[in-house]
Design a protein around this motif. Structure first.
Motif, PDB file in Angstrom:
ATOM      1  N   GLU A 126       0.847  -1.191   0.000  1.00  0.00           N
ATOM      2  CA  GLU A 126       0.000   0.000   0.000  1.00  0.00           C
ATOM      3  C   GLU A 126       0.889   1.250   0.000  1.00  0.00           C
ATOM      4  O   GLU A 126       1.592   1.526   0.973  1.00  0.00           O
ATOM      5  N   GLU A 127       0.854   1.984  -1.096  1.00  0.00           N
ATOM      6  CA  GLU A 127       1.720   3.158  -1.298  1.00  0.00           C
ATOM      7  C   GLU A 127       1.645   4.155  -0.143  1.00  0.00           C
ATOM      8  O   GLU A 127       2.678   4.613   0.365  1.00  0.00           O
ATOM      9  N   GLU A 128       0.450   4.495   0.284  1.00  0.00           N
ATOM     10  CA  GLU A 128       0.289   5.508   1.335  1.00  0.00           C
ATOM     11  C   GLU A 128       0.941   5.057   2.650  1.00  0.00           C
ATOM     12  O   GLU A 128       1.652   5.829   3.291  1.00  0.00           O
ATOM     13  N   LEU A 129       0.704   3.803   3.044  1.00  0.00           N
ATOM     14  CA  LEU A 129       1.320   3.289   4.275  1.00  0.00           C
ATOM     15  C   LEU A 129       2.835   3.222   4.149  1.00  0.00           C
ATOM     16  O   LEU A 129       3.561   3.575   5.074  1.00  0.00           O
ATOM     17  N   ARG A 130       3.310   2.770   3.008  1.00  0.00           N
ATOM     18  CA  ARG A 130       4.745   2.650   2.776  1.00  0.00           C
ATOM     19  C   ARG A 130       5.430   4.017   2.908  1.00  0.00           C
ATOM     20  O   ARG A 130       6.442   4.157   3.586  1.00  0.00           O
ATOM     21  N   GLN A 131       4.859   5.027   2.288  1.00  0.00           N
ATOM     22  CA  GLN A 131       5.442   6.366   2.366  1.00  0.00           C
ATOM     23  C   GLN A 131       5.373   6.924   3.789  1.00  0.00           C
ATOM     24  O   GLN A 131       6.298   7.601   4.245  1.00  0.00           O
ATOM     25  N   LYS A 132       4.298   6.620   4.480  1.00  0.00           N
ATOM     26  CA  LYS A 132       4.165   7.067   5.871  1.00  0.00           C
ATOM     27  C   LYS A 132       5.270   6.445   6.732  1.00  0.00           C
ATOM     28  O   LYS A 132       5.880   7.120   7.562  1.00  0.00           O
ATOM     29  N   ILE A 133       5.547   5.166   6.529  1.00  0.00           N
ATOM     30  CA  ILE A 133       6.602   4.479   7.281  1.00  0.00           C
ATOM     31  C   ILE A 133       7.975   5.059   6.934  1.00  0.00           C
ATOM     32  O   ILE A 133       8.776   5.346   7.820  1.00  0.00           O
ATOM     33  N   ILE A 134       8.240   5.250   5.648  1.00  0.00           N
ATOM     34  CA  ILE A 134       9.534   5.776   5.211  1.00  0.00           C
ATOM     35  C   ILE A 134       9.793   7.160   5.797  1.00  0.00           C
ATOM     36  O   ILE A 134      10.910   7.476   6.209  1.00  0.00           O
ATOM     37  N   ASN A 135       8.765   7.987   5.859  1.00  0.00           N
ATOM     38  CA  ASN A 135       8.939   9.378   6.303  1.00  0.00           C
ATOM     39  C   ASN A 135       8.831   9.572   7.813  1.00  0.00           C
ATOM     40  O   ASN A 135       9.138  10.657   8.304  1.00  0.00           O
ATOM     41  N   GLU A 136       8.422   8.540   8.542  1.00  0.00           N
ATOM     42  CA  GLU A 136       8.226   8.666   9.984  1.00  0.00           C
ATOM     43  C   GLU A 136       9.578   8.641  10.718  1.00  0.00           C
ATOM     44  O   GLU A 136      10.478   7.900  10.358  1.00  0.00           O
ATOM     45  N   HIS A 137       9.691   9.436  11.766  1.00  0.00           N
ATOM     46  CA  HIS A 137      10.918   9.500  12.566  1.00  0.00           C
ATOM     47  C   HIS A 137      10.736   8.937  13.977  1.00  0.00           C
ATOM     48  O   HIS A 137      11.706   8.793  14.705  1.00  0.00           O
ATOM     49  N   ASP A 138       9.501   8.619  14.346  1.00  0.00           N
ATOM     50  CA  ASP A 138       9.205   8.143  15.693  1.00  0.00           C
ATOM     51  C   ASP A 138       8.932   6.642  15.678  1.00  0.00           C
ATOM     52  O   ASP A 138       8.017   6.180  14.983  1.00  0.00           O
ATOM     53  N   LYS A 139       9.717   5.890  16.428  1.00  0.00           N
ATOM     54  CA  LYS A 139       9.588   4.425  16.430  1.00  0.00           C
ATOM     55  C   LYS A 139       8.229   3.970  16.941  1.00  0.00           C
ATOM     56  O   LYS A 139       7.651   3.017  16.419  1.00  0.00           O
ATOM     57  N   LYS A 140       7.713   4.629  17.968  1.00  0.00           N
ATOM     58  CA  LYS A 140       6.420   4.235  18.522  1.00  0.00           C
ATOM     59  C   LYS A 140       5.315   4.400  17.479  1.00  0.00           C
ATOM     60  O   LYS A 140       4.433   3.546  17.363  1.00  0.00           O
ATOM     61  N   THR A 141       5.381   5.457  16.710  1.00  0.00           N
ATOM     62  CA  THR A 141       4.390   5.669  15.655  1.00  0.00           C
ATOM     63  C   THR A 141       4.481   4.566  14.606  1.00  0.00           C
ATOM     64  O   THR A 141       3.444   4.091  14.117  1.00  0.00           O
ATOM     65  N   ILE A 142       5.688   4.135  14.275  1.00  0.00           N
ATOM     66  CA  ILE A 142       5.856   3.052  13.294  1.00  0.00           C
ATOM     67  C   ILE A 142       5.262   1.758  13.834  1.00  0.00           C
ATOM     68  O   ILE A 142       4.556   1.047  13.111  1.00  0.00           O
ATOM     69  N   VAL A 143       5.505   1.452  15.095  1.00  0.00           N
ATOM     70  CA  VAL A 143       4.893   0.261  15.703  1.00  0.00           C
ATOM     71  C   VAL A 143       3.381   0.368  15.615  1.00  0.00           C
ATOM     72  O   VAL A 143       2.695  -0.588  15.256  1.00  0.00           O
ATOM     73  N   ASN A 144       2.831   1.542  15.896  1.00  0.00           N
ATOM     74  CA  ASN A 144       1.380   1.739  15.841  1.00  0.00           C
ATOM     75  C   ASN A 144       0.834   1.599  14.425  1.00  0.00           C
ATOM     76  O   ASN A 144      -0.275   1.090  14.240  1.00  0.00           O
ATOM     77  N   ILE A 145       1.598   2.028  13.431  1.00  0.00           N
ATOM     78  CA  ILE A 145       1.157   1.866  12.044  1.00  0.00           C
ATOM     79  C   ILE A 145       0.978   0.387  11.730  1.00  0.00           C
ATOM     80  O   ILE A 145      -0.041  -0.024  11.205  1.00  0.00           O
TER      81      ILE A 145
END
Length: 149
Positions: A126-145
């Protein structure tokens, strides 16, 4: 229960990587799995590298999913590496890899293992999720995604 919960994704299993090699990325991600200290990371690294030598696990769309099944593991483990500059990984589409999802699991749970590979591939496609993960700087947010999928 969500499938991801069986794979123990924690903040310490997320690594922000500088431009590197596939081997270094695999090594770094396996070593982030502190819960495998009793069997040592070398066995898992070797299994993943052996699998990688059979066929590259860069599936395109800036994703690699190096993985291995290990007789000495009783549970599933996952680590995520993010490299915004990209890693040259001989991907099917020729693009550098920006998301590395390393998976290790027991040999005797083949069905669960394949289900998770399919699950994680569908999330990362999923393009939108992938880009969100790539651009995220907070590990907790990535776990939540990942946990919300």
């Amino acid at each position: 229960m969500k499938l991801l919960e069986d794979f123990f994704l924690k903040e310490e299993n997320i690594c922000f990587l500088e431009k590197t090699t596939p081997y270094f990325a695999i090594n770094t991600l396996v070593k982030s799995l502190g819960c495998i200290d009793e069997c040592g990371p070398e066995g898992i690294i070797q299994k993943v590298v052996d699998r990688e030598n059979i066929t590259r696990t860069a599936i395109g769309k800036e994703i690699a999913i190096p993985h291995a099944r290990c007789s000495f593991l009783n549970d599933f483990y996952m680590a995520i590496g993010i490299c915004r500059d990209g890693i040259s990984w001989e991907a099917l589409d020729g693009e550098d890899v920006k998301i590395v999802c390393l998976i290790a699991g027991p040999e005797d749970r083949h069905r669960d293992y394949l289900s998770f590979l399919s699950f994680i591939t569908s999330i990362l496609n999923e393009e939108e999720l992938r880009q969100k993960i790539i651009n995220e700087h907070d590990k907790k947010t990535i776990v939540n995604i990942f946990s919300s999928c």
